[in-house]
Scaffold this motif. Sequence first.
Motif, mmCIF file in Angstrom:
data_model
loop_
_atom_site.group_PDB
_atom_site.id
_atom_site.type_symbol
_atom_site.label_atom_id
_atom_site.label_comp_id
_atom_site.label_asym_id
_atom_site.label_seq_id
_atom_site.Cartn_x
_atom_site.Cartn_y
_atom_site.Cartn_z
ATOM 1 N N THR A 279 8.502 66.083 -50.451
ATOM 2 C CA THR A 279 9.242 66.244 -51.705
ATOM 3 C C THR A 279 10.237 65.110 -51.887
ATOM 4 O OG1 THR A 279 9.063 68.662 -51.534
ATOM 5 C CG2 THR A 279 10.730 67.789 -53.034
ATOM 6 N N THR B 126 8.802 70.659 -49.278
ATOM 7 C CA THR B 126 7.966 70.121 -48.212
ATOM 8 C C THR B 126 8.519 68.780 -47.751
ATOM 9 O OG1 THR B 126 6.469 68.829 -49.625
ATOM 10 C CG2 THR B 126 5.983 71.179 -49.354
ATOM 11 N N LEU C 159 9.474 72.466 -45.220
ATOM 12 C CA LEU C 159 8.244 72.860 -44.553
ATOM 13 C C LEU C 159 7.376 71.640 -44.263
ATOM 14 C CD1 LEU C 159 7.279 75.948 -46.778
ATOM 15 C CD2 LEU C 159 8.846 75.854 -44.822
ATOM 16 N N ASP C 160 6.681 71.676 -43.126
ATOM 17 C CA ASP C 160 5.777 70.572 -42.825
ATOM 18 C C ASP C 160 4.491 70.727 -43.622
ATOM 19 O OD1 ASP C 160 4.145 72.423 -41.528
ATOM 20 O OD2 ASP C 160 4.840 71.870 -39.525
ATOM 21 N N ARG C 161 3.540 69.811 -43.413
ATOM 22 C CA ARG C 161 2.314 69.809 -44.215
ATOM 23 C C ARG C 161 1.397 70.986 -43.906
ATOM 24 N NH1 ARG C 161 2.714 63.770 -42.870
ATOM 25 N NH2 ARG C 161 3.766 62.942 -44.722
ATOM 26 N N GLY D 122 2.790 74.038 -43.601
ATOM 27 C CA GLY D 122 3.521 75.195 -44.103
ATOM 28 C C GLY D 122 4.512 75.790 -43.134
#
Length: 468
Positions: A230, A227, A250-252, A254
């Motif tokens: 991370t 994400t 991936l953004d917040r 998903g």
Amino acid sequence: MAVLETPVALADRLRSALRIPPGDGGDLAMTAALRGRHPADIAEAMEDLAHPEALAVFNWLDNIRAAEVLDELDPGLVRYLLENAPPGRISDLLDRLPMDDAAELVAEIAEETPDRAEEILAELETRAPEDAADVRELLSYGEKTAGRLMTDKFVRLSGELTVEEAFGVIRGADPEVETLNDLYVVRSSPDSQGETLVGVLTLRALVLARPNSRIADIMSRDPVAVTVDTDQEEVAQLIGKYDFNALPVLDRNGYLAGIVTVDDVVDILVEEQTEDVLKLGAVQGDETHYLSTQIRATVKQRIGWLLMLFVASMLTGGVSRYFEPLVAKVAALATFTPLLIGTGGNAGAQAVMTVTRAMALGEVRFSDWVRVLWRELRTGLLLGGLLSVVGFFVVLLLWREPPRFALVVSGSIISVVVWANLVGGLLPLFARRLGADPAVMSAPFITTLVDATGLLIYFTIARALLGI
């Protein structure tokens, strides 16, 4: 063909060219010195120049090469160049760089002069609004996270495409795409809010597939992803573990936001390793070039830990003072004090560096603390036992001390080594458990701690065995 020349030799040629007035051949000398040079070599040579000289060379470069050189330079020199170059030129250079690299440069400027960074971003907005928006988005993510490192320049494929159609998409890809080795298969969300990552395949797999095969049939359906939040060190570990060329982010919500490429991971590993090595040496620092760091900054990096270690060293003095009457009765005890605390400190430093490295590689976690304890206990007993045997005969035969005193020294050696191994092995684990960086359990810190406790062990054993 790139010209092979050491950075020092190139720096000397650049320095000589700068001394010649342009009308007397300075232009030709500079052109000759820079012709065919790789941007990384130019950057390394510029770091050997004085800052004003480096600025003059930087201003001489055309924008394409200047952007490439800027991406290779030490952060301290980058800040100087960006603070002294016209905002218009800087925004043009940022527009030529990948957005993750551009965001990193702006962040470095913002650390020292936020107003200057905003001025450069404002200029970039007038030239390339979309690029400026991308940079601002990357800067909105936390420092040292995947969001700061990612780029949105990568190939997206639909699972419904055939292999032949996919090659058409690749041929029409944006020239700024950073890698074609990994291709990402996406599906648009029903509400058009983003793209869901559904698979990944390599260019090799695409080349070897039949032209009429569907992408959905040859892709891997379980892609590894991180994400935007991370930590960059975890990103580097995953890419190293799976031998990826890139890792999707991936953004917040998903949705697929970008990818982190392996070239960024190399920079991360160098940065993290430098930071950990400095911390293990009890220095608060970063990857800043040694010679370009101001003395004031160097003092600031070192003074905090040095003061703490200075205060901690008083514990050793306190233990020595407490046992002064014992030393007064048996003067030989003082002779072997450096031997005991030196051996313990070295053993503790070995343990802390070994465990810290294992933690950095993901080989050891806090849940393994019992296994670490048992391992370090056995290691300490074996190492301490071997050293204690040597110590016993050295004290007995070389120093001509009584057997009982030789037992004091040998018994202290094995006790101190075991204790040092346990402390050095467990403290990094508990530091991480408490939310601290394990590297802060530096070798000097462990050595100082073991010095004080090692003396306590030594004098306690001496008092017991000598009956004083």
